[in-house]
Design a protein around this motif. Structure first.
Motif, PDB file in Angstrom:
ATOM      1  N   GLN A 572      38.197  46.919  41.325  1.00 53.15           N
ATOM      2  CA  GLN A 572      39.515  47.247  40.797  1.00 53.15           C
ATOM      3  C   GLN A 572      40.198  48.259  41.708  1.00 53.15           C
ATOM      4  OE1 GLN A 572      38.897  48.707  36.833  1.00 53.15           O
ATOM      5  NE2 GLN A 572      38.679  46.670  35.923  1.00 53.15           N
ATOM      6  N   ARG A 573      41.482  48.070  41.899  1.00 54.01           N
ATOM      7  CA  ARG A 573      42.271  49.009  42.688  1.00 54.01           C
ATOM      8  C   ARG A 573      42.716  50.173  41.810  1.00 54.01           C
ATOM      9  NH1 ARG A 573      46.709  45.276  45.112  1.00 54.01           N
ATOM     10  NH2 ARG A 573      47.471  47.267  45.903  1.00 54.01           N
ATOM     11  N   PRO A 574      43.178  51.271  42.412  1.00 55.01           N
ATOM     12  CA  PRO A 574      43.503  52.468  41.620  1.00 55.01           C
ATOM     13  C   PRO A 574      44.470  52.209  40.467  1.00 55.01           C
ATOM     14  CG  PRO A 574      43.466  53.009  43.946  1.00 55.01           C
ATOM     15  CD  PRO A 574      43.295  51.529  43.864  1.00 55.01           C
ATOM     16  N   ALA A 575      45.531  51.422  40.709  1.00 52.82           N
ATOM     17  CA  ALA A 575      46.498  51.174  39.645  1.00 52.82           C
ATOM     18  C   ALA A 575      45.867  50.425  38.476  1.00 52.82           C
ATOM     19  CB  ALA A 575      47.696  50.390  40.189  1.00 52.82           C
ATOM     20  N   GLN A 576      44.953  49.489  38.785  1.00 55.42           N
ATOM     21  CA  GLN A 576      44.294  48.747  37.711  1.00 55.42           C
ATOM     22  C   GLN A 576      43.302  49.635  36.965  1.00 55.42           C
ATOM     23  OE1 GLN A 576      42.349  45.162  39.012  1.00 55.42           O
ATOM     24  NE2 GLN A 576      42.240  44.313  36.941  1.00 55.42           N
ATOM     25  N   LYS A 577      42.602  50.508  37.688  1.00 54.18           N
ATOM     26  CA  LYS A 577      41.705  51.459  37.026  1.00 54.18           C
ATOM     27  C   LYS A 577      42.477  52.361  36.073  1.00 54.18           C
ATOM     28  CE  LYS A 577      38.264  51.746  40.733  1.00 54.18           C
ATOM     29  NZ  LYS A 577      37.640  52.655  41.748  1.00 54.18           N
ATOM     30  N   LEU A 610      54.576  46.959  39.200  1.00 52.80           N
ATOM     31  CA  LEU A 610      55.090  46.999  40.561  1.00 52.80           C
ATOM     32  C   LEU A 610      54.049  46.656  41.614  1.00 52.80           C
ATOM     33  CD1 LEU A 610      56.965  50.411  40.172  1.00 52.80           C
ATOM     34  CD2 LEU A 610      57.778  48.135  39.614  1.00 52.80           C
ATOM     35  N   VAL A 611      52.810  46.404  41.190  1.00 50.49           N
ATOM     36  CA  VAL A 611      51.710  46.186  42.133  1.00 50.49           C
ATOM     37  C   VAL A 611      51.614  44.714  42.491  1.00 50.49           C
ATOM     38  CG1 VAL A 611      49.210  46.330  42.444  1.00 50.49           C
ATOM     39  CG2 VAL A 611      50.434  48.160  41.263  1.00 50.49           C
ATOM     40  N   GLU A 612      51.488  44.426  43.772  1.00 53.25           N
ATOM     41  CA  GLU A 612      51.215  43.071  44.223  1.00 53.25           C
ATOM     42  C   GLU A 612      49.709  42.897  44.362  1.00 53.25           C
ATOM     43  OE1 GLU A 612      53.386  41.554  47.464  1.00 53.25           O
ATOM     44  OE2 GLU A 612      55.289  42.441  46.826  1.00 53.25           O
ATOM     45  N   GLU A 613      49.210  41.756  43.907  1.00 52.01           N
ATOM     46  CA  GLU A 613      47.763  41.552  43.843  1.00 52.01           C
ATOM     47  C   GLU A 613      47.233  40.612  44.906  1.00 52.01           C
ATOM     48  OE1 GLU A 613      46.517  40.365  40.002  1.00 52.01           O
ATOM     49  OE2 GLU A 613      47.362  42.098  38.998  1.00 52.01           O
ATOM     50  N   THR A 669      52.807  52.753  51.104  1.00 52.97           N
ATOM     51  CA  THR A 669      53.165  53.018  49.708  1.00 52.97           C
ATOM     52  C   THR A 669      51.938  53.104  48.817  1.00 52.97           C
ATOM     53  OG1 THR A 669      53.373  50.655  49.153  1.00 52.97           O
ATOM     54  CG2 THR A 669      55.332  51.773  50.025  1.00 52.97           C
ATOM     55  N   LEU A 670      50.739  52.859  49.379  1.00 46.30           N
ATOM     56  CA  LEU A 670      49.509  52.879  48.603  1.00 46.30           C
ATOM     57  C   LEU A 670      48.719  54.140  48.890  1.00 46.30           C
ATOM     58  CD1 LEU A 670      48.384  49.169  49.225  1.00 46.30           C
ATOM     59  CD2 LEU A 670      49.761  50.059  47.336  1.00 46.30           C
TER      60      LEU A 670
END
Length: 735
Positions: A572-577, A610-613, A669-670
Motif C-alpha cells: 500500500q502507498r502512503p495515501a492508501q495507508k 487525487l491519487v493515480e494508481e 508531488t509524492l
C-alpha cells in the motif's frame, strides 16, 4: 383506466426483460369523472364567467400564433406511423436490433426477404420456420464479424430471446403474433432447450448481508491486487455499494445519479441529540419501458456514533463533495466547518445546497487520459459492466465462492424490507419499483429459505443469525481460495492443441500484415478465454478438494497445512495507508471526538481521490475549480527526486536526457517513501526510448480543447506543437 396488456407472458414481472405499462393515476389530465360530472356547488354565474373567459382566450390566441393554413397543412402532413411504435429504452432497442439482424441473416440462408418471412408467419400458425430459426440461432458459434460467440447456456435466455423476437415481429408488421402460435412455441422452446442441453437452473439470488458488505468494502479500500486508474474510482466503487444497499434500487439508477439529485441538510434531532447530517437522494432514472416512472427519494440520516465508518455513506459522499468543492457556500471547503454550523432557532433544518453548475454532472464518472495521466471525465458515466466487473473482482479477492453481483444487495434489501415490521408491503413494492408483489415472490424472495424452520416447528428459539450467515454470499469466504492462476498454470495453456495450431498459422503470415494482426488477435483472445476457463475450473473444484485435504490432515493429527504466503500484489502507498487507517479509527467517547474521527475520514477520502494508481501514471489531480495543476515542490538537495529534477533541463540543444520531465513532475508531488517515485524517475535505456514513451503516454492522450501546461516549469502552452517545441528546447526530449 387500465394500462395496456403487456406483450410478454409474465406481465407482472417488472424485473424481466421488459416491464408492464403503469396504470394511469388518478391525477390523469384526462380524468373521466372530472370531465363528466358537474360540481353541485357550481353557480350559474360561475359558468357564465368561465364561458366569458374561454371566449376571451379564443379571441386573444385564435389564429394569432399560426394562421389557419398552418393547421390544415399540419393535418395533411401528419405522420401517424411515428406514434404506432412503442417506446423502448436504449438497452431494449439494442436487443431488438440484434434480434432483427439475426433474423435477416437467417432469411439469407433461406434465400427469402425478411419482410416476406414475417408476413408468412402472420398468415400461418405453423411453427416450422420459427423452430428452425431458433435451432439455427443456437447453432451459431461465430458472429457476423468473425468473433466467437458466448452462446446460450440457460433456457431462460432462450425464453427471453423469444419475447424479444415477438416484439421485433410486432415492430415489423404492426400486429402481434397469433395466440395459438405463441402457445405452440412454449413446447418448441422446451424441446430446443432439451436438444441443446440448456440449463434450467436459475441464477442464485443470494443476499449480500451487511456483514458481507463490510468485508467487501474493507477489501475494496485496502487491496492492491485490484488497481483503479484514479483513486476517486476506488471511492466511487464503495459509494455505489453504500447507496445501493439501503435503497434496494436497480444498479443503473444509482449510476445515473447526478449532483442535482443529492440534497444534504443539517437537521435538528427531535429527540434532543446533536444535529444530524441528512442525505436525500432521488432516483430519477428507473426502468423506462413505456414511459418514465415517478422518481423516488430516499433519506439516510447520519449514524453519528457509527461503530464502522466503512458502512457510513456520509463520509464517502462528503469526501467526493469536498473533493470537487461542490457546496454552493464558497467558505464551506472543509469537513471541520460542518461542526461550526447551527440551525436557526425557529427552523428544523439548515440546507447545505450544492453548486448549480454541477446539477447535471454525474457523480459516478469514469476516468479518461490526458497529457499528464488521468482525470475524471466531464460527461462519461461509469457503465453497469464496469462496476459489475469491479465488484466481481473484489469478491474474488475477498475469497467468495460464487460471483458477486450488484443485485446481491438488491436481493438483500428486498428480503430485509419484507421481514421488517416498519415497512409495509406497499412501501416495499414502491422502493423496489414493483407494480405488485409478484416480482418479489418470483425473483427476490430467497430460494434458500432463510429461517430455522425446524426450531420453529419444535417450539425452540430459532438460530436465526446462523441461518442468515448460511444463506448469504459470505458463507463461503476463504482467504485460501485461489484468485489468479499460478505462472505454471497460466503457461500450461500453451500446450493446448488449438493454441499450437494457431501459433503455426501465425508464423505463415508476414509480420505487420493485416492477416498477421488478425491472427495474432484471435490467438491472444483464445489464450485469454482458456485462462478464464481454467481459472474458473480450479475455483469450482477447490472447495471440495480443499475440504478433503483438511479432513485427512486433521484425522492424521497434522492439522491444517501451512501454505506458502505468495503475495503478488504491491504494498500500500502512503495515501492508501492513511485512508485505511482513518476508516478503521476506533469509536470516540465524545461528540467532539466523533466529529474529529468523521472529519479525518472525509479528509483522507478527499486526498485519496487525487491519487493515480497506474504503474506509470501516478499523479494527484487538483480539486475542481482550482487554478492549474498541483504545484511541484522543491525536493531536498541530493535526494533522488532532486537529482531527477536537475537532469530534465538541458544546457545545450544537443543534450538528450533519458528521464521524462512529465513523469518527474509527478514524482515531485509524492512523498519520498512512496513506491511510485522510483518508477517515475527511472532513466530510459536510450533517448529514443524516452521519445517513444513521450509520444505514446503523453502526446497521444491530448484531446481537442485540453489545457496544455508543462507541469515542471509551470508554463502554459498554446497547442501540441508548442508543447513539442518546449519539450525539445527546455527538456531535450525529441518527439
Amino acid at each position: 383506466m387500465a394500462g395496456r396488456k403487456h406483450p410478454f407472458d409474465h406481465a407482472n414481472d417488472s424485473d424481466a426483460s421488459y416491464s408492464p405499462d403503469d396504470e394511469y393515476g388518478e391525477d390523469d389530465c384526462f380524468d373521466k369523472n372530472e370531465a363528466d360530472d358537474s360540481s353541485p356547488e357550481t353557480e350559474a354565474t360561475d359558468i357564465e364567467d368561465l364561458s366569458c373567459d374561454v371566449d376571451d382566450q379564443i379571441q386573444l390566441f385564435g389564429g394569432n400564433v399560426h394562421p389557419p393554413e398552418y393547421y390544415r397543412r399540419a393535418i395533411e402532413g401528419f405522420n401517424d406511423s411515428a406514434y404506432e411504435a412503442q417506446d423502448y429504452s436504449d438497452g431494449s432497442k439494442l436487443l431488438l436490433d440484434a434480434c432483427e439482424e439475426q433474423w435477416r441473416r437467417y432469411c439469407e440462408v433461406l434465400g427469402r426477404a425478411p419482410q416476406e418471412c414475417f408476413e408468412s408467419l402472420a398468415a400461418s400458425t405453423s411453427v416450422r420456420v420459427l423452430y428452425n430459426f431458433f435451432d439455427w440461432s443456437l447453432n451459431q458459434k461465430v458472429g457476423k464479424d468473425g468473433r466467437k460467440k458466448r452462446g446460450t447456456k440457460k433456457s431462460s435466455s432462450l425464453g427471453t430471446y423469444w419475447k424479444v423476437f415477438r416484439l421485433v415481429f410486432q415492430r415489423a408488421t404492426g400486429d402481434k403474433l397469433d395466440a395459438k402460435m405463441n402457445r405452440r412455441m412454449h413446447k418448441v422452446l422446451r424441446d430446443l432447450a432439451k436438444k441443446h442441453g440448456l440449463s434450467h437452473q436459475k441464477r442464485a439470488n443470494r443476499c449480500m448481508a451487511i456483514e458481507d458488505l463490510r468485508e467487501q468494502i474493507q477489501t475494496t479500500i485496502s487491496t492492491t491486487k485490484k488497481s483503479f486508474k484514479l483513486g476517486e474510482l476506488r471511492i466511487l466503487a464503495v459509494l455505489f455499494l453504500l447507496l445501493l444497499a439501503p435503497a434496494g434500487a436497480r444498479p443503473t439508477s444509482i449510476l445515473r445519479l447526478r449532483f442535482g439529485d443529492i440534497r444534504l441538510a443539517l437537521v435538528r434531532d427531535p429527540e434532543g441529540g446533536p444535529h444530524n447530517i441528512l442525505i436525500r437522494f432521488t432516483l430519477a432514472f428507473t426502468k423506462t419501458y413505456l414511459g418514465v416512472k415517478d422518481a423516488k427519494t430516499f433519506p439516510i440520516p447520519e449514524t453519528l456514533f457509527d461503530p464502522s465508518l466503512l458502512l457510513n455513506p456520509h463520509v464517502f459522499l462528503l469526501g467526493i463533495i469536498f473533493r470537487h468543492r461542490a457546496f454552493r457556500a464558497p467558505s464551506l471547503t472543509s469537513p471541520e466547518h460542518l461542526a461550526n454550523l447551527d440551525i436557526h432557532p425557529d427552523e428544523r433544518e439548515l440546507p447545505l445546497p450544492l453548486r448549480g453548475d454541477l446539477k447535471d454532472t454525474y457523480i459516478f464518472r469514469r476516468a479518461v487520459k490526458d497529457l499528464t495521466g488521468f482525470k475524471m471525465s466531464a460527461d462519461k458515466p461509469i457503465t453497469y459492466q464496469m462496476i459489475a466487473q469491479w465488484i466481481r473482482r473484489i469478491g474474488e479477492i475477498l475469497g467468495l465462492e460464487f460471483p458477486t453481483i450488484p443485485y446481491n444487495l438488491r436481493y438483500n434489501a428486498a428480503n430485509e424490507f419484507d421481514r421488517s415490521a416498519d415497512i409495509s408491503e406497499s412501501l416495499r413494492n414502491l422502493a423496489l419499483d414493483h407494480a405488485n408483489s409478484n416480482p418479489f415472490q418470483k425473483h427476490y424472495l430467497g430460494r434458500e429459505v432463510c429461517a430455522d424452520t425446524w426450531a420453529i416447528l419444535r417450539g425452540q428459539k430459532p438460530q436465526q443469525a446462523l441461518i442468515r450467515q448460511a444463506c448469504s454470499t459470505g458463507h463461503s469466504i476463504s482467504k485460501r481460495r485461489p484468485t489468479d492462476l499460478t505462472p505454471e498454470q497460466a503457461a500450461s495453456i500453451n500446450t493446448d492443441p488449438l493454441i499450437r495450431r494457431m501459433e503455426l498459422d501465425l508464423r505463415g503470415f508476414r509480420q505487420g500484415s493485416t492477416q498477421y494482426k488478425e491472427a495474432r488477435r484471435r490467438l491472444r483472445n483464445q489464450k485469454e478465454s482458456l485462462r478464464r476457463a481454467l481459472k474458473q475450473k480450479i475455483r469450482d473444484e477447490w472447495t471440495a478438494e480443499q475440504a478433503v485435504d483438511d479432513i485427512e490432515l486433521q484425522l492424521q493429527g497434522v492439522g491444517f497445512a501451512q501454505q506458502a504466503a505468495v503475495d503478488t500484489s504491491g504494498p500500500q502507498r502512503p495515501a492508501q495507508k492513511r485512508l485505511v487507517s482513518a476508516l478503521a479509527a476506533p469509536l470516540g467517547n465524545t461528540v467532539e471526538g466523533q466529529y474529529r474521527r468523521r472529519d479525518n475520514a472525509i479528509n483522507a477520502i478527499t486526498a485519496y481521490c487525487l491519487v493515480e494508481e497506474g504503474q506509470t501514471t501516478r499523479r494527484p489531480q487538483p480539486p475542481a475549480g482550482s487554478a492549474g495543476h498541483t504545484s511541484v515542490g522543491e525536493p531536498p538537495v541530493k535526494s533522488p527526486q532532486h537529482l531527477a529534477l536537475m537532469s530534465v533541463f538541458v544546457k545545450s540543444e544537443k543534450e538528450r536526457p533519458r528521464r521524462c520531465f512529465i513523469c518527474v513532475a509527478k514524482a515531485l508531488t509524492l512523498t519520498a517513501d512512496d513506491g511510485a517515485v522510483e518508477d517515475l524517475i527511472h532513466e530510459f535505456y536510450t533517448p529514443g526510448d524516452l521519445s517513444k514513451h513521450f509520444r505514446r503516454k503523453h502526446l497521444s492522450n491530448l484531446q481537442e480543447g485540453d489545457e496544455i501546461k508543462c507541469p515542471i516549469c509551470d508554463v502554459r502552452l498554446d497547442h501540441k506543437d508548442h508543447l513539442r517545441n518546449h519539450a525539445l528546447r527546455v527538456h531535450g526530449t525529441v518527439s
